[in-house]
Design an enzyme around this catalytic site. Structure first.
Site, PDB file in Angstrom:
ATOM      1  CG  HIS A 109      -1.872   0.974   1.435  1.00 28.05           C
ATOM      2  ND1 HIS A 109      -1.607   2.264   1.844  1.00 28.05           N
ATOM      3  CD2 HIS A 109      -3.219   0.927   1.257  1.00 28.05           C
ATOM      4  CE1 HIS A 109      -2.741   2.942   1.914  1.00 28.05           C
ATOM      5  NE2 HIS A 109      -3.731   2.162   1.552  1.00 28.05           N
ATOM      6  CG  ASP A 183       0.536  -2.441   6.247  1.00 35.15           C
ATOM      7  OD1 ASP A 183      -0.447  -2.562   6.996  1.00 35.15           O
ATOM      8  OD2 ASP A 183       0.525  -1.757   5.212  1.00 35.15           O
ATOM      9  CD  GLN A 186      -7.107  -4.365   4.172  1.00 31.15           C
ATOM     10  OE1 GLN A 186      -8.115  -5.008   4.464  1.00 31.15           O
ATOM     11  NE2 GLN A 186      -7.172  -3.103   3.798  1.00 31.15           N
ATOM     12  CE  LYS A 209      -7.295  -0.049   6.351  1.00 31.57           C
ATOM     13  NZ  LYS A 209      -7.998   0.419   5.162  1.00 31.57           N
ATOM     14  CB  CYS A 345      -3.712   3.217  -1.598  1.00 32.58           C
ATOM     15  SG  CYS A 345      -4.871   4.526  -1.333  1.00 32.58           S
TER      16      CYS A 345
HETATM   17  N1  PMP Z   1      -1.724  -0.678   4.698  1.00 38.69           N
HETATM   18  C1  PMP Z   1      -2.710  -1.393   4.157  1.00 38.69           C
HETATM   19  C2  PMP Z   1      -2.426  -2.777   3.656  1.00 38.69           C
HETATM   20  C3  PMP Z   1      -3.984  -0.831   4.061  1.00 38.69           C
HETATM   21  O1  PMP Z   1      -4.970  -1.544   3.522  1.00 38.69           O
HETATM   22  C4  PMP Z   1      -4.205   0.474   4.554  1.00 38.69           C
HETATM   23  C5  PMP Z   1      -5.567   1.126   4.441  1.00 38.69           C
HETATM   24  N2  PMP Z   1      -6.201   0.934   3.230  1.00 38.69           N
HETATM   25  C6  PMP Z   1      -3.149   1.150   5.140  1.00 38.69           C
HETATM   26  C7  PMP Z   1      -1.913   0.547   5.189  1.00 38.69           C
HETATM   27  C8  PMP Z   1      -3.316   2.507   5.721  1.00 38.69           C
HETATM   28  O2  PMP Z   1      -4.196   2.442   6.804  1.00 38.69           O
HETATM   29  P1  PMP Z   1      -4.784   3.775   7.452  1.00 38.69           P
HETATM   30  O3  PMP Z   1      -5.356   4.571   6.313  1.00 38.69           O
HETATM   31  O4  PMP Z   1      -5.819   3.295   8.402  1.00 38.69           O
HETATM   32  O5  PMP Z   1      -3.662   4.476   8.106  1.00 38.69           O
END
Ligand code: PMP
Length: 387
Positions: A109, A183, A186, A209, A345
């Site tokens: 991401h 990370d 998810q 999430k 993203c």
């Molecule tokens: N890493 C992953 C794999 C994600 O799916 C996301 C959110 N889509 C993020 C990082 C960023 O998370 P946040 O916007 O809650 O900071």
């Protein structure tokens, strides 16, 4: 299953399949936050009045619960605004200055790419195979070529649902004296995580999430690493002593929590974790929805799937030949079905696949096979209209 726990669904007929972006919140999470605001709203870690003490206790209780949920010690949990802030904190407080190279996978991401670029770190990339899996042998070659690097890899790909073999990735990284961040954005809502068993150095996550509120998440870090890390931001609550000449800081984790924190959100997060813990058959439900969605999608003319991998959780990404993903998204939305279209993203992996984006269905505990049927029907209708 469990839909009645979520007030969002009370007065509408919406089918919500964008859970990888954010999930809906159960009433008990909203109630806990409301109770803080209506009966003991006050700041934490300051002064000695009764309400402040109650708020501090509730906030620190949330930290305890989170630590237990992840198999960590309480002082190894830093609250942040979410995964993005956790990775930025780590990049600036630990990785910059200690490491030259950061090793990422092609599935990352943007939150796990930009913080390293903004801190001028050199990036090396592990390629994925045709099914979007990391080849462990190729990974080991890369890590061996770059010992003492920082490895940062997603637990589950938000764009394609691939579950990475993180235990093996961590083990190999440690063999070559690398430190590892996973990370977990998810993963939190989908399966149990034990940071001690994984032997991971850092693990980042977001509450929103995983049935919790927005604006809160955190970073797990092994305490011996936290001890040697500098603060990320300066401000109230994180200091031991301040003068105009110099200041000293509190021990971790407080050193990393400057200013007034997201108190109601931390309290809501704790309740969300309790909610997840009492769900029975979480992974079974997850798998049965994914299998069902995949089988149903296969009946659509022109379906393009991007992976045949078995190790998938939470999301399924696809396209329909000759039709722009956004057009499908708009027509589904008009039929009360909310799912995500676009690059999610994760532009680098989209570029590798030669596409601008996909249509992504992502599931939560309240989704049902009947909703998938309705979604497929709406998709067929949209395809007919767009062809
Ligand atoms: N890493 C992953 C794999 C994600 O799916 C996301 C959110 N889509 C993020 C990082 C960023 O998370 P946040 O916007 O809650 O900071």
């Amino acid at each position: 299953m469990n839909k009645n726990d979520f007030p969002f669904f009370k007065d509408n007929e919406l089918i919500y399949l964008d859970n990888a972006a954010t999930s809906q919140k159960p009433q008990i999470v909203l109630d806990a936050m409301n109770e803080y605001y209506t009966s003991y709203c006050s700041n934490t870690h300051r002064g000695s009045h009764e309400l402040g003490n109650k708020a501090t206790e509730a906030y620190e209780d949330a930290r305890k619960s989170l630590a237990k949920f992840l198999g960590a010690q309480t002082n190894e949990i830093i609250f942040t605004r979410g995964t993005t802030e956790a990775i930025n904190l780590l990049a600036s407080s630990y990785v910059k200055g200690n490491f030259e190279t950061v090793i990422l996978s092609e599935l990352e991401h943007h939150s796990n790419i930009l913080p390293w670029q903004l801190n001028d770190l050199h990036i090396e990339v592990i390629e994925v195979d045709k099914d979007l899996n990391i080849d462990l042998e190729a990974y080991e070659v890369l890590v061996k070529e770059h010992p003492h690097s920082f490895v940062s890899i997603t637990h589950i790909s938000n764009a394609f649902g691939i579950i990475n073999p993180i235990k093996e990735l961590i083990k190999i990284a440690h063999k070559y004296e690398c430190k590892v961040l996973i990370d977990g954005a998810q993963a939190l809502a989908h399966f149990p995580i034990d940071v001690k068993d994984l032997d991971v150095d850092f693990y980042a996550f977001s509450a929103h999430k995983a049935y919790g509120p927005t604006g809160i998440g955190g970073l797990f870090a092994k305490y011996e690493l936290l001890e040697n890390m500098n603060p990320y931001q300066g401000g109230g609550s994180m200091i031991d002593e301040v003068s105009f000449e110099y200041s000293t800081f509190l021990d971790p984790p407080f050193r990393f929590e400057a200013g007034t924190q997201a108190i109601a959100e931390a309290i809501g997060f704790k309740v969300a974790l309790e909610y997840i813990k009492q769900i029975k058959g979480l992974q079974k439900h997850d798998k049965s929805l994914l299998d069902y969605a995949k089988a149903s999608l296969r009946k659509l003319d022109g379906l393009i799937l991007y992976t045949q991998a078995k190790n998938v959780s939470g999301s399924i990404s696809f396209n329909i030949e000759g039709i722009h993903h956004d057009d499908i998204g708009i027509l589904l939305s008009k039929q009360n079905i909310m799912l995500r279209t676009g690059h999610h993203c994760a532009m680098p992996i989209m570029k590798k696949l030669g596409i601008k984006g996909t249509i992504r269905m992502s599931f939560a505990i309240y989704n049902t096979k009947e909703e998938i049927d309705r979604c497929i029907k709406a998709l067929s209708r949209a395809i007919r209209m767009l062809r």
